[in-house]
Design a protein around this motif. Sequence first.
Motif, mmCIF file in Angstrom:
data_model
loop_
_atom_site.group_PDB
_atom_site.id
_atom_site.type_symbol
_atom_site.label_atom_id
_atom_site.label_comp_id
_atom_site.label_asym_id
_atom_site.label_seq_id
_atom_site.Cartn_x
_atom_site.Cartn_y
_atom_site.Cartn_z
ATOM 1 N N LYS A 56 0.828 -1.205 0.000
ATOM 2 C CA LYS A 56 0.000 0.000 0.000
ATOM 3 C C LYS A 56 0.863 1.256 0.000
ATOM 4 O O LYS A 56 1.773 1.389 0.812
ATOM 5 C CB LYS A 56 -0.904 0.002 1.231
ATOM 6 N N ASP A 85 -1.819 -1.065 -3.982
ATOM 7 C CA ASP A 85 -2.999 -0.275 -3.644
ATOM 8 C C ASP A 85 -2.583 1.174 -3.478
ATOM 9 O O ASP A 85 -1.769 1.495 -2.616
ATOM 10 C CB ASP A 85 -3.631 -0.767 -2.340
ATOM 11 N N VAL A 86 -3.149 2.050 -4.289
ATOM 12 C CA VAL A 86 -2.787 3.463 -4.218
ATOM 13 C C VAL A 86 -3.874 4.222 -3.473
ATOM 14 O O VAL A 86 -5.019 4.270 -3.910
ATOM 15 C CB VAL A 86 -2.605 4.057 -5.625
ATOM 16 N N LEU A 87 -3.517 4.790 -2.331
ATOM 17 C CA LEU A 87 -4.462 5.586 -1.550
ATOM 18 C C LEU A 87 -4.118 7.051 -1.729
ATOM 19 O O LEU A 87 -3.004 7.463 -1.420
ATOM 20 C CB LEU A 87 -4.361 5.194 -0.079
ATOM 21 N N TYR A 88 -5.069 7.841 -2.236
ATOM 22 C CA TYR A 88 -4.786 9.259 -2.422
ATOM 23 C C TYR A 88 -5.253 10.018 -1.195
ATOM 24 O O TYR A 88 -6.359 9.838 -0.720
ATOM 25 C CB TYR A 88 -5.452 9.787 -3.696
ATOM 26 N N GLY B 179 -10.768 3.237 1.398
ATOM 27 C CA GLY B 179 -9.725 4.021 0.765
ATOM 28 C C GLY B 179 -9.956 4.294 -0.709
ATOM 29 O O GLY B 179 -9.133 4.911 -1.363
ATOM 30 N N ILE B 181 -9.721 2.474 -3.431
ATOM 31 C CA ILE B 181 -8.614 1.990 -4.256
ATOM 32 C C ILE B 181 -9.161 1.469 -5.588
ATOM 33 O O ILE B 181 -10.065 0.636 -5.609
ATOM 34 C CB ILE B 181 -7.836 0.871 -3.530
ATOM 35 N N TYR B 184 -10.338 -2.251 -6.521
ATOM 36 C CA TYR B 184 -10.278 -3.069 -5.310
ATOM 37 C C TYR B 184 -11.365 -2.662 -4.309
ATOM 38 O O TYR B 184 -12.180 -3.486 -3.917
ATOM 39 C CB TYR B 184 -8.889 -2.930 -4.691
#
Lengths: 313, 228
Positions: A56, A85-88, B179, B181, B184
């Motif tokens: 992440k 997983d990209v969380l902005y 989040g 994502i 996902y």
Amino acid sequence: MKKITLPLSILFLTLLLVAVSMPACSAGAPEDTGKSITPSAASDAGRILAKRDRVKVATTTSLYDTGLWGFLEPMFEKKYNVELDVLYAGTGKAIEYGTRGDVDVLTIHDKAREEKLVADGIGVKRVPFASNHFIITGPPSDPAGIKGMSPEAAFKTLMEKGKTSPQQVQFISRGDNSGTHSKEKAIWKAAGYEYEDVTKSGPWYVEAGSGMGPTLVMAKEKSAYTVADIGTFLAYKGKLGLASLVDRGAILLNVYSVIPINPDKVPGTNLKMAENMVDFLTSPEIQTLIGKYGADEYGEQLFTPSAGAEPVE
Amino acid sequence: MEEIGAAFVTALKLIITGDPEVLSITLRSIIISGSATILSALIFIPAGSAVFFSEFPGKKGLVNLINTLFSVPTVFVGLVVFIAISRSGPLGGLGLLFTPGAMVTAQALLISPVITGLSISALSGVRPEIKDTALSLGASRVQIAITMLREVRYAMAVVVLAGFGRAISEVGAGIMVGGNIRGYTRTLTTAMSLETSMGNIEFSMALGIILITIALFVSIIVYRLQRL
């Protein structure tokens, strides 16, 4: 006791089912944030076939809203055989995620807070990988007349005009503890104001509490001024009709760094993959791609690669 | 007005041509909220029944509390679940934050008062003759409970659908613990929130139309069941 154990076991069974079924159902068709490049078919096949590790990253909104992460994500996943997983989130929130151990690596832009994070031992190291600059943007008619001023002088003028005629001159602050918000505070300080006083100076100063993209959209809707990174500004320019009014000044330098989270201090984080992320972002191949990213589409370079060194204006 | 019309047309095109992104977000939304509803129903229909069938001091107060929690703010549930499952939280070891499982947990918790409270009122609606008849035929307490639950099975289906409706339309909790994502944990509502803020109105509109359609279907089924 029996009454409790039955629902509990059902809960865990269901959670297990969900956990097992999710990787399969997440293997849908490629999704696209609109501007980014469609992830490769290989990446999606991988999602279906193998249950891979997940790593992440919490990223500042500007690297997300420009579509850069959407572009880099499939390459990283392919190279290291991992789900990314990209969380902005704004830099402040991203740091909070990292400190709590909810992400493995950060890509953010606030040098002072980054150095503190490393000094506290939560961040392993701070590696700059790209830079560009901030601008002060506003309506093309420029009612405050700040075009071509220095950032400090522009802020002084905005304050004076905003206080006297809040109908014509408004300023939208990110107001979300992000890197851009930090930069805005730094400019206020350089212009000779206490930030506390700025927030109380009247209705002309609006705190949005949103990411860079939404803040720019709000600035457009209200015909107001705001501070933006040039990357997001260019990516949104077509939809906005805002003008770049101030773009020169040492204080406007914007440096993006990658920071792996230290599992010794924050247990459970994936240092190996975080280190891979540092190697990936500073590799010559990816550095070239970062330098070229968006140049064709927006007619201007969005990011200047900096290959691990501290960029200077 | 023109903008809305144009966005609407583009949105319909996205849906009719089966845009893969729209499809996968829709499917993911239904799976996540469906799982949350099933999970919540499996726990809280029995819990609601247990409250209904037992007598204890403070029962009335408890039922009132449950009914008050119907409108518990989604962001508050999101915050509580976030704190619980964050790595530094008590359930951090599960590694649940920013996964679909986290969204299922949050949504299941969010709709638990609705499921519990509506189960209780469904059972309260059973005609007293049924209980009396069962009693006079010598039924045990468990047999009476089973008889009454069978009597309200359609009402319970309505309870489940009401829970699903709240789960699939919420955004606050899902975006905090999921989040948002891409590919996902991005669902109909969280994607709408992001895409609107990024100015992709047509895409948001397409997702909105799908969300409304799902809500419409749910209410049609509810209407049918209530007439049975």
